[in-house]
Design a protein around this motif. Structure first.
Motif, PDB file in Angstrom:
ATOM      1  N   ASP A 312       0.822  -1.211   0.000  1.00  0.00           N
ATOM      2  CA  ASP A 312       0.000   0.000   0.000  1.00  0.00           C
ATOM      3  C   ASP A 312       0.854   1.258   0.000  1.00  0.00           C
ATOM      4  OD1 ASP A 312      -2.191  -1.679   0.104  1.00  0.00           O
ATOM      5  OD2 ASP A 312      -2.440  -1.494   2.284  1.00  0.00           O
ATOM      6  N   GLY A 313       2.014   1.192   0.666  1.00  0.00           N
ATOM      7  CA  GLY A 313       2.883   2.360   0.747  1.00  0.00           C
ATOM      8  C   GLY A 313       3.828   2.509  -0.425  1.00  0.00           C
ATOM      9  N   THR A 314       3.865   1.510  -1.308  1.00  0.00           N
ATOM     10  CA  THR A 314       4.783   1.523  -2.440  1.00  0.00           C
ATOM     11  C   THR A 314       4.118   1.982  -3.725  1.00  0.00           C
ATOM     12  OG1 THR A 314       6.110  -0.279  -1.496  1.00  0.00           O
ATOM     13  CG2 THR A 314       6.308   0.094  -3.865  1.00  0.00           C
ATOM     14  N   PHE A 315       2.877   1.541  -3.952  1.00  0.00           N
ATOM     15  CA  PHE A 315       2.241   1.750  -5.246  1.00  0.00           C
ATOM     16  C   PHE A 315       1.024   2.669  -5.177  1.00  0.00           C
ATOM     17  CE2 PHE A 315       4.040  -2.587  -5.358  1.00  0.00           C
ATOM     18  CZ  PHE A 315       4.893  -2.460  -6.435  1.00  0.00           C
ATOM     19  N   ALA A 316       0.790   3.351  -6.281  1.00  0.00           N
ATOM     20  CA  ALA A 316      -0.481   4.036  -6.533  1.00  0.00           C
ATOM     21  C   ALA A 316      -1.255   3.191  -7.537  1.00  0.00           C
ATOM     22  CB  ALA A 316      -0.249   5.430  -7.085  1.00  0.00           C
ATOM     23  N   THR A 317      -2.479   2.851  -7.194  1.00  0.00           N
ATOM     24  CA  THR A 317      -3.278   1.979  -8.073  1.00  0.00           C
ATOM     25  C   THR A 317      -4.613   2.585  -8.469  1.00  0.00           C
ATOM     26  OG1 THR A 317      -4.240   0.869  -6.143  1.00  0.00           O
ATOM     27  CG2 THR A 317      -2.245  -0.100  -7.104  1.00  0.00           C
ATOM     28  N   THR A 318      -5.031   3.650  -7.770  1.00  0.00           N
ATOM     29  CA  THR A 318      -6.296   4.317  -8.073  1.00  0.00           C
ATOM     30  C   THR A 318      -6.014   5.796  -8.270  1.00  0.00           C
ATOM     31  OG1 THR A 318      -7.491   2.736  -6.699  1.00  0.00           O
ATOM     32  CG2 THR A 318      -8.651   4.761  -7.298  1.00  0.00           C
ATOM     33  N   PHE A 319      -6.559   6.372  -9.350  1.00  0.00           N
ATOM     34  CA  PHE A 319      -6.175   7.703  -9.762  1.00  0.00           C
ATOM     35  C   PHE A 319      -7.394   8.605  -9.987  1.00  0.00           C
ATOM     36  CE2 PHE A 319      -3.160   4.542 -11.059  1.00  0.00           C
ATOM     37  CZ  PHE A 319      -1.913   5.085 -10.757  1.00  0.00           C
ATOM     38  N   PRO A 320      -7.658   9.549  -9.058  1.00  0.00           N
ATOM     39  CA  PRO A 320      -8.702  10.538  -9.303  1.00  0.00           C
ATOM     40  C   PRO A 320      -8.233  11.524 -10.370  1.00  0.00           C
ATOM     41  CG  PRO A 320      -7.583  10.997  -7.234  1.00  0.00           C
ATOM     42  CD  PRO A 320      -7.033   9.700  -7.729  1.00  0.00           C
ATOM     43  N   THR A 326     -12.615   8.660 -11.562  1.00  0.00           N
ATOM     44  CA  THR A 326     -11.537   7.934 -10.893  1.00  0.00           C
ATOM     45  C   THR A 326     -11.306   6.635 -11.645  1.00  0.00           C
ATOM     46  OG1 THR A 326     -12.017   8.873  -8.711  1.00  0.00           O
ATOM     47  CG2 THR A 326     -10.801   6.807  -8.770  1.00  0.00           C
ATOM     48  N   VAL A 327     -10.033   6.362 -11.972  1.00  0.00           N
ATOM     49  CA  VAL A 327      -9.710   5.138 -12.695  1.00  0.00           C
ATOM     50  C   VAL A 327      -8.694   4.329 -11.905  1.00  0.00           C
ATOM     51  CG1 VAL A 327     -10.174   6.200 -14.943  1.00  0.00           C
ATOM     52  CG2 VAL A 327      -7.848   6.251 -14.008  1.00  0.00           C
ATOM     53  N   ASP A 328      -8.680   3.019 -12.116  1.00  0.00           N
ATOM     54  CA  ASP A 328      -7.604   2.232 -11.522  1.00  0.00           C
ATOM     55  C   ASP A 328      -6.442   2.208 -12.522  1.00  0.00           C
ATOM     56  OD1 ASP A 328      -8.111   0.322 -13.476  1.00  0.00           O
ATOM     57  OD2 ASP A 328      -9.006  -1.115 -12.093  1.00  0.00           O
ATOM     58  N   TYR A 339       4.867   3.972  -8.791  1.00  0.00           N
ATOM     59  CA  TYR A 339       5.555   4.011  -7.496  1.00  0.00           C
ATOM     60  C   TYR A 339       5.264   5.341  -6.814  1.00  0.00           C
ATOM     61  CZ  TYR A 339       8.010  -0.282  -8.582  1.00  0.00           C
ATOM     62  OH  TYR A 339       8.309  -1.601  -8.868  1.00  0.00           O
ATOM     63  N   THR A 340       4.222   5.340  -5.982  1.00  0.00           N
ATOM     64  CA  THR A 340       3.824   6.575  -5.316  1.00  0.00           C
ATOM     65  C   THR A 340       4.795   7.000  -4.229  1.00  0.00           C
ATOM     66  OG1 THR A 340       1.938   7.662  -4.262  1.00  0.00           O
ATOM     67  CG2 THR A 340       2.439   5.445  -3.530  1.00  0.00           C
ATOM     68  N   LYS A 341       5.690   6.118  -3.825  1.00  0.00           N
ATOM     69  CA  LYS A 341       6.610   6.458  -2.740  1.00  0.00           C
ATOM     70  C   LYS A 341       7.578   7.564  -3.125  1.00  0.00           C
ATOM     71  CE  LYS A 341      10.039   2.723  -3.495  1.00  0.00           C
ATOM     72  NZ  LYS A 341      10.668   1.557  -2.841  1.00  0.00           N
ATOM     73  N   TYR A 342       7.640   7.916  -4.404  1.00  0.00           N
ATOM     74  CA  TYR A 342       8.518   8.999  -4.829  1.00  0.00           C
ATOM     75  C   TYR A 342       7.773  10.312  -5.090  1.00  0.00           C
ATOM     76  CZ  TYR A 342      11.849   5.196  -5.627  1.00  0.00           C
ATOM     77  OH  TYR A 342      12.681   4.108  -5.475  1.00  0.00           O
ATOM     78  N   TRP A 343       6.498  10.388  -4.791  1.00  0.00           N
ATOM     79  CA  TRP A 343       5.706  11.533  -5.225  1.00  0.00           C
ATOM     80  C   TRP A 343       5.691  12.710  -4.257  1.00  0.00           C
ATOM     81  CZ3 TRP A 343       0.495   9.464  -7.632  1.00  0.00           C
ATOM     82  CH2 TRP A 343       0.798   8.668  -8.736  1.00  0.00           C
ATOM     83  N   ASP A 344       5.730  12.443  -2.963  1.00  0.00           N
ATOM     84  CA  ASP A 344       5.505  13.516  -1.992  1.00  0.00           C
ATOM     85  C   ASP A 344       6.692  14.467  -1.959  1.00  0.00           C
ATOM     86  OD1 ASP A 344       4.736  15.171   0.034  1.00  0.00           O
ATOM     87  OD2 ASP A 344       4.550  13.618   1.569  1.00  0.00           O
ATOM     88  N   ASP A 345       6.512  15.638  -2.590  1.00  0.00           N
ATOM     89  CA  ASP A 345       7.579  16.635  -2.651  1.00  0.00           C
ATOM     90  C   ASP A 345       7.276  17.844  -1.778  1.00  0.00           C
ATOM     91  OD1 ASP A 345       5.502  17.714  -4.038  1.00  0.00           O
ATOM     92  OD2 ASP A 345       6.658  18.285  -5.802  1.00  0.00           O
ATOM     93  N   GLY A 346       6.317  17.707  -0.878  1.00  0.00           N
ATOM     94  CA  GLY A 346       5.942  18.802  -0.009  1.00  0.00           C
ATOM     95  C   GLY A 346       4.758  19.596  -0.515  1.00  0.00           C
ATOM     96  N   SER A 347       4.397  19.388  -1.786  1.00  0.00           N
ATOM     97  CA  SER A 347       3.250  20.113  -2.347  1.00  0.00           C
ATOM     98  C   SER A 347       2.191  19.171  -2.916  1.00  0.00           C
ATOM     99  CB  SER A 347       3.719  21.078  -3.444  1.00  0.00           C
ATOM    100  OG  SER A 347       4.346  20.365  -4.502  1.00  0.00           O
ATOM    101  N   TRP A 350      -3.482  14.382  -2.643  1.00  0.00           N
ATOM    102  CA  TRP A 350      -4.457  13.561  -3.354  1.00  0.00           C
ATOM    103  C   TRP A 350      -5.765  14.310  -3.586  1.00  0.00           C
ATOM    104  CZ3 TRP A 350      -3.641   9.603  -6.267  1.00  0.00           C
ATOM    105  CH2 TRP A 350      -2.546   8.754  -6.038  1.00  0.00           C
ATOM    106  N   ASP A 351      -5.935  15.482  -2.974  1.00  0.00           N
ATOM    107  CA  ASP A 351      -7.132  16.280  -3.247  1.00  0.00           C
ATOM    108  C   ASP A 351      -7.131  16.786  -4.683  1.00  0.00           C
ATOM    109  OD1 ASP A 351      -8.014  15.929  -0.654  1.00  0.00           O
ATOM    110  OD2 ASP A 351      -7.052  17.764   0.065  1.00  0.00           O
ATOM    111  N   GLU A 352      -5.941  17.184  -5.162  1.00  0.00           N
ATOM    112  CA  GLU A 352      -5.801  17.655  -6.538  1.00  0.00           C
ATOM    113  C   GLU A 352      -4.463  17.148  -7.093  1.00  0.00           C
ATOM    114  OE1 GLU A 352      -6.199  21.935  -5.984  1.00  0.00           O
ATOM    115  OE2 GLU A 352      -8.232  21.834  -6.810  1.00  0.00           O
ATOM    116  N   PRO A 353      -4.343  15.866  -7.310  1.00  0.00           N
ATOM    117  CA  PRO A 353      -3.053  15.296  -7.714  1.00  0.00           C
ATOM    118  C   PRO A 353      -2.591  15.748  -9.092  1.00  0.00           C
ATOM    119  CG  PRO A 353      -4.792  13.659  -7.882  1.00  0.00           C
ATOM    120  CD  PRO A 353      -5.392  14.830  -7.182  1.00  0.00           C
ATOM    121  N   TRP A 354      -3.504  16.254  -9.893  1.00  0.00           N
ATOM    122  CA  TRP A 354      -3.150  16.721 -11.231  1.00  0.00           C
ATOM    123  C   TRP A 354      -2.469  18.091 -11.207  1.00  0.00           C
ATOM    124  CZ3 TRP A 354      -8.000  15.477  -9.488  1.00  0.00           C
ATOM    125  CH2 TRP A 354      -8.793  16.545  -9.055  1.00  0.00           C
ATOM    126  N   GLU A 355      -2.486  18.754 -10.055  1.00  0.00           N
ATOM    127  CA  GLU A 355      -1.821  20.047  -9.925  1.00  0.00           C
ATOM    128  C   GLU A 355      -0.327  19.809  -9.750  1.00  0.00           C
ATOM    129  OE1 GLU A 355      -2.898  23.105 -10.236  1.00  0.00           O
ATOM    130  OE2 GLU A 355      -4.958  22.485 -10.665  1.00  0.00           O
TER     131      GLU A 355
END
Length: 486
Positions: A312-320, A326-328, A339-347, A350-355
């Motif tokens: 759960d902490g390694t992958f992103a599988t559902t994408f709003p 929302t798609v898987d 690999y979502t574990k590399y995404w969190d850059d401080g900004s 998941w409320d607006e992941p496309w930003e």
């Protein structure tokens, strides 16, 4: 926070040389006018850390590990390695090669000149210890990716006629450098370097992993298993001294607010106050979120990954999506998990992941984590004698944190080894720097086997052989040095 081994991205204007043969590297400080006192030693170490941080600032270091079965890509430079069709013109690895040799050049300058400084023995030894560690790390990376490489310890020897050295000779220097580093470096930093600087624990950890690698292909020195086990045990037995421990929650490792954490053995830590500094979260994001699709998870690897908190902490599988839909992962453009574990850059949110906030961030690059010390010990001890209570305890600490039950007891030596290798592939999936699963495939000669475990929807690949175990030399360097083309 003195126990953290963080390579700070510093403000000194030091850049990588264009190729490793350039003796005018801007990362070097001229010995005839420098290294005169403790302050200048500090400045030299600052330049050294900058060179290290530069080498891991982008995801070029991930590209040559894409021959493994955990990552795939459809991005230029990365895809070549995924399908075993890499060339010397690959911009990812040619740039990485130059950056790694820049670390060597800067380290050599410090090592060969530190003793002339008007400074205390402690100040001189600690400066040199950091350079020995950095040089060992650079050569460890180079030899694992290119195998036979130019080896030099004095920059004046780096001319156009330098020959390739065997991996045995390269590892001999790596071991020597790390033994010096573990003696010269402190257990923790207690002065102004409180949050930066390699320690004795970091040197021991990397040395244990180097020994483990030497036990496999191409060196095949099985006596190194016992050396790896003994050195890793020194770290485990003194984890309180070095301040190492596994975080309770795997996913917490990759939260921006945990850029500095107790599991880090060494890392590159960039300017946390500037969230557009270095590191490239966009490389690991899908097109839907402004990403570049440089790498994402192979389907079979994802499907076979054990369920639990680590998955759960390694992958992103559902994408709003911005459209409200929302798609898987099967509904994304690339039709792969990420690999979502590399995404969190401080900004990122998941409320607006496309930003998308740009391709730069201030993410920490965790080059080496304590989990790998535990797994190194488990494998090395089992292979040097037999699985025992201590080896099961080491691997189970990693498994339990991942949400998995204890490993089945009573396994044979090779079955236990294979369980550790599988554990490492899940723990460090996605090309996690020094610990990428690709390196296990090479040292255990399993690249060909892994290539057969490929979903029909992945890119078609050439059948790999031993020639695909190591990256091609950069064309620009081969043209300069014919010895690289022997």
């Amino acid at each position: 926070m003195k126990k953290y081994i963080i390579i700070a991205l510093v403000l000194l204007n030091v850049v990588a040389c264009s190729d490793f043969l350039d003796e005018e590297s801007k990362g070097q400080l001229m010995s005839d006018s420098f290294y005169q006192n403790a302050e200048e030693l500090d400045m030299a170490v600052t330049g050294l850390y900058h060179s290290l941080a530069e080498s891991l600032a982008s995801d070029a270091c991930t590209a040559p590990t894409l021959g493994g079965n955990d990552v795939t890509s459809e991005f230029d430079g990365f895809e070549e390695f995924d399908v075993f069709n890499a060339t010397g013109d690959n911009e990812q690895t040619s740039g990485y090669w130059a950056l790694l040799y820049n670390i060597v050049a800067v380290s050599n300058e410090l090592i060969n000149n530190y003793d002339q400084a008007d400074a205390t023995e402690t100040e001189k030894n600690q400066a040199a210890g950091q350079a020995y560690f950095a040089r060992a790390y650079a050569y460890f990376t180079l030899v694992r990716l290119w195998n036979e490489i130019p080896l030099y310890t004095k920059n004046e020897d780096a001319d156009e006629d330098i020959v390739k050295s065997s991996p045995e000779d390269v590892y001999e220097l790596i071991v020597s450098d790390l033994k010096l580093a573990e003696e010269m470096l402190p257990d923790e930093w207690t002065d102004k370097k409180a949050d930066i600087g390699f320690t004795s624990g970091a040197a021991k950890s990397l040395l244990a992993y180097a020994y483990l690698t030497m036990a496999g292909y191409p060196v095949n020195d099985e006596s190194a298993y016992s050396l790896a086990a003994a050195k890793a045990k020194e770290v485990i037995d003194n984890e309180d001294t070095y301040g190492y421990k596994l975080l309770d929650n795997f996913a917490d490792l990759f939260e921006f607010e945990n850029n500095i954490n107790d599991e880090i053995v060494f890392a590159t830590f960039h300017n946390k106050s500037n969230r557009k500094n270095y590191r490239c979260p966009r490389c690991a994001k899908p097109t839907e979120y402004g990403g570049w699709d440089c790498y994402f998870a192979e389907i079979n690897f994802f499907n076979n990954f054990p369920e639990g908190s680590r998955k759960d902490g390694t992958f992103a599988t559902t994408f709003p999506l911005e459209s409200g839909e929302t798609v898987d992962w099967t509904g994304t453009i690339q039709k792969h998990p990420y690999y979502t574990k590399y995404w969190d850059d401080g900004s990122f949110t998941w409320d607006e992941p496309w930003e998308d906030d740009g391709w730069k961030s201030s993410r920490t690059n965790m080059v080496f984590r304590y989990a790998n010390v535990l797994l190194t010990y488990a494998e090395a001890q089992a292979m040097s004698s037999a699985p025992d209570a201590s080896t099961y305890d080491a691997i189970n600490r990693v498994r339990n944190r991942a949400g998995l039950s204890d490993l089945t007891e009573g396994l044979s030596q090779t079955a236990f080894r294979d369980s550790v290798v599988a554990e490492r592939s899940w723990e460090f999936a996605g090309g996690e720097f020094a610990m990428a699963p690709w390196y296990d495939l090479v040292r255990l000669e399993r690249v060909e086997e892994a290539a057969t475990d490929r979903d029909e929807n992945e890119l078609a690949i050439s059948t790999p052989d031993k020639n695909d175990y190591f990256a091609p030399y950069p064309t620009v360097d081969v043209l300069i040095n014919e010895g690289l083309d022997d």
